[in-house]
Design a protein around this motif. Structure first.
Motif, PDB file in Angstrom:
ATOM      1  N   PHE A  29     -29.937   9.799  24.879  1.00 52.94           N
ATOM      2  CA  PHE A  29     -30.086  10.747  25.975  1.00 52.94           C
ATOM      3  C   PHE A  29     -28.777  10.931  26.723  1.00 52.94           C
ATOM      4  CE2 PHE A  29     -31.471   6.506  27.263  1.00 52.94           C
ATOM      5  CZ  PHE A  29     -30.659   6.252  28.356  1.00 52.94           C
ATOM      6  N   SER A  30     -28.713  11.997  27.529  1.00 49.49           N
ATOM      7  CA  SER A  30     -27.609  12.200  28.467  1.00 49.49           C
ATOM      8  C   SER A  30     -28.094  11.719  29.823  1.00 49.49           C
ATOM      9  CB  SER A  30     -27.251  13.680  28.561  1.00 49.49           C
ATOM     10  OG  SER A  30     -26.829  14.152  27.304  1.00 49.49           O
ATOM     11  N   ILE A  31     -27.186  11.190  30.634  1.00 50.33           N
ATOM     12  CA  ILE A  31     -27.595  10.642  31.926  1.00 50.33           C
ATOM     13  C   ILE A  31     -26.613  11.042  33.010  1.00 50.33           C
ATOM     14  CG2 ILE A  31     -26.405   8.427  31.585  1.00 50.33           C
ATOM     15  CD1 ILE A  31     -28.903   7.102  32.951  1.00 50.33           C
ATOM     16  N   ARG A  32     -27.152  11.264  34.199  1.00 52.89           N
ATOM     17  CA  ARG A  32     -26.316  11.423  35.396  1.00 52.89           C
ATOM     18  C   ARG A  32     -27.078  10.836  36.563  1.00 52.89           C
ATOM     19  NH1 ARG A  32     -26.507  17.993  36.350  1.00 52.89           N
ATOM     20  NH2 ARG A  32     -25.360  17.955  34.423  1.00 52.89           N
ATOM     21  N   SER A  33     -26.363  10.572  37.644  1.00 54.44           N
ATOM     22  CA  SER A  33     -26.999   9.971  38.813  1.00 54.44           C
ATOM     23  C   SER A  33     -26.721  10.798  40.052  1.00 54.44           C
ATOM     24  CB  SER A  33     -26.503   8.534  39.008  1.00 54.44           C
ATOM     25  OG  SER A  33     -25.115   8.522  39.307  1.00 54.44           O
ATOM     26  N   ALA A  34     -27.594  10.621  41.053  1.00 56.97           N
ATOM     27  CA  ALA A  34     -27.457  11.324  42.325  1.00 56.97           C
ATOM     28  C   ALA A  34     -28.177  10.525  43.402  1.00 56.97           C
ATOM     29  CB  ALA A  34     -28.045  12.727  42.224  1.00 56.97           C
ATOM     30  N   GLY A  35     -27.893  10.883  44.648  1.00 52.22           N
ATOM     31  CA  GLY A  35     -28.556  10.242  45.779  1.00 52.22           C
ATOM     32  C   GLY A  35     -29.278  11.261  46.632  1.00 52.22           C
ATOM     33  N   LEU A  36     -30.202  10.790  47.453  1.00 49.18           N
ATOM     34  CA  LEU A  36     -30.980  11.672  48.318  1.00 49.18           C
ATOM     35  C   LEU A  36     -30.324  11.907  49.675  1.00 49.18           C
ATOM     36  CD1 LEU A  36     -34.558  10.337  47.567  1.00 49.18           C
ATOM     37  CD2 LEU A  36     -33.664  12.592  47.021  1.00 49.18           C
ATOM     38  N   SER A  37     -29.505  10.984  50.126  1.00 48.06           N
ATOM     39  CA  SER A  37     -28.897  11.075  51.451  1.00 48.06           C
ATOM     40  C   SER A  37     -27.770  12.117  51.487  1.00 48.06           C
ATOM     41  CB  SER A  37     -28.325   9.708  51.837  1.00 48.06           C
ATOM     42  OG  SER A  37     -27.502   9.805  52.970  1.00 48.06           O
ATOM     43  N   SER A  38     -27.595  12.707  52.652  1.00 45.73           N
ATOM     44  CA  SER A  38     -26.461  13.629  52.827  1.00 45.73           C
ATOM     45  C   SER A  38     -25.137  12.868  52.738  1.00 45.73           C
ATOM     46  CB  SER A  38     -26.571  14.349  54.171  1.00 45.73           C
ATOM     47  OG  SER A  38     -26.592  13.399  55.222  1.00 45.73           O
ATOM     48  N   LYS A  39     -25.185  11.542  52.865  1.00 45.16           N
ATOM     49  CA  LYS A  39     -23.979  10.703  52.762  1.00 45.16           C
ATOM     50  C   LYS A  39     -23.735  10.234  51.325  1.00 45.16           C
ATOM     51  CE  LYS A  39     -24.168   8.850  57.451  1.00 45.16           C
ATOM     52  NZ  LYS A  39     -25.408   9.289  58.058  1.00 45.16           N
ATOM     53  N   SER A  40     -24.519  10.736  50.375  1.00 48.51           N
ATOM     54  CA  SER A  40     -24.388  10.305  48.979  1.00 48.51           C
ATOM     55  C   SER A  40     -23.027  10.687  48.416  1.00 48.51           C
ATOM     56  CB  SER A  40     -25.466  10.984  48.117  1.00 48.51           C
ATOM     57  OG  SER A  40     -26.742  10.607  48.537  1.00 48.51           O
ATOM     58  N   ASP A  41     -22.530   9.843  47.509  1.00 50.34           N
ATOM     59  CA  ASP A  41     -21.319  10.191  46.771  1.00 50.34           C
ATOM     60  C   ASP A  41     -21.569  11.481  45.988  1.00 50.34           C
ATOM     61  OD1 ASP A  41     -20.132   7.945  47.758  1.00 50.34           O
ATOM     62  OD2 ASP A  41     -20.149   6.824  45.878  1.00 50.34           O
ATOM     63  N   ARG A  42     -22.766  11.601  45.398  1.00 51.67           N
ATOM     64  CA  ARG A  42     -23.171  12.806  44.673  1.00 51.67           C
ATOM     65  C   ARG A  42     -24.606  13.093  45.065  1.00 51.67           C
ATOM     66  NH1 ARG A  42     -25.377  14.783  40.248  1.00 51.67           N
ATOM     67  NH2 ARG A  42     -24.297  16.479  39.215  1.00 51.67           N
ATOM     68  N   LYS A  43     -24.813  14.109  45.878  1.00 53.08           N
ATOM     69  CA  LYS A  43     -26.135  14.437  46.402  1.00 53.08           C
ATOM     70  C   LYS A  43     -26.946  15.229  45.371  1.00 53.08           C
ATOM     71  CE  LYS A  43     -28.386  16.315  50.539  1.00 53.08           C
ATOM     72  NZ  LYS A  43     -29.636  16.319  49.830  1.00 53.08           N
ATOM     73  N   ILE A  44     -28.231  14.893  45.260  1.00 50.53           N
ATOM     74  CA  ILE A  44     -29.128  15.584  44.329  1.00 50.53           C
ATOM     75  C   ILE A  44     -29.168  17.076  44.665  1.00 50.53           C
ATOM     76  CG2 ILE A  44     -31.193  15.171  45.731  1.00 50.53           C
ATOM     77  CD1 ILE A  44     -32.729  14.764  43.091  1.00 50.53           C
ATOM     78  N   SER A  45     -29.280  17.894  43.625  1.00 49.60           N
ATOM     79  CA  SER A  45     -29.292  19.344  43.831  1.00 49.60           C
ATOM     80  C   SER A  45     -30.330  19.993  42.914  1.00 49.60           C
ATOM     81  CB  SER A  45     -27.911  19.921  43.510  1.00 49.60           C
ATOM     82  OG  SER A  45     -27.649  19.806  42.117  1.00 49.60           O
ATOM     83  N   GLU A  46     -30.609  21.262  43.183  1.00 54.93           N
ATOM     84  CA  GLU A  46     -31.507  22.012  42.301  1.00 54.93           C
ATOM     85  C   GLU A  46     -30.935  22.053  40.886  1.00 54.93           C
ATOM     86  OE1 GLU A  46     -32.716  25.882  43.573  1.00 54.93           O
ATOM     87  OE2 GLU A  46     -33.474  25.143  45.496  1.00 54.93           O
TER      88      GLU A  46
END
Length: 114
Positions: A31-48
């Motif tokens: 599989f391909s994988i990426r990560s995200a965070g829910l907080s506005s302070k995330s290094d990479r914030k989740i998006s649509e």
């Protein structure tokens, strides 16, 4: 789901748990994988865009799934699996790596047959 699914791993701020999961599975051919965070302070914030890309989402805590469902209720979301891993670990902590490896592999094997 495609032959090689896209997996998104989400935690609070994308600093420890989800980043560790991305790091340990980044070269996995299943599989391909990426990560995200829910907080506005995330290094990479989740998006649509992340959610449209993902065939499967792993979240660390039950509340995170509810937050994604609430925040993105206007979208058709991929399945969201809960790993139930508390924010008690640092990036690449040995126990965290073991938990992520076991729980992600178990879910992929049992639920998704990969």
């Amino acid at each position: 789901m495609t032959d090689r699914p896209n997996i998104l791993v989400v935690c609070g701020r994308n600093k420890k748990r989800s980043r560790t999961a991305e790091f340990i599975f980044k070269n996995d051919n299943r599989f391909s994988i990426r990560s995200a965070g829910l907080s506005s302070k995330s290094d990479r914030k989740i998006s649509e865009k992340d959610l449209n890309w993902a065939d499967l989402v792993f979240v660390m805590e039950t509340g995170y799934r509810a937050r994604i469902w609430g925040q993105y209720r206007h979208m058709e979301l991929p399945p969201i699996e809960i790993l139930d891993i508390p924010d008690d670990y640092e990036f690449m902590d040995k126990e965290l790596v073991e938990l992520l490896t076991d729980r992600i592999n178990d879910t992929l094997r049992i639920v998704y047959k990969i």
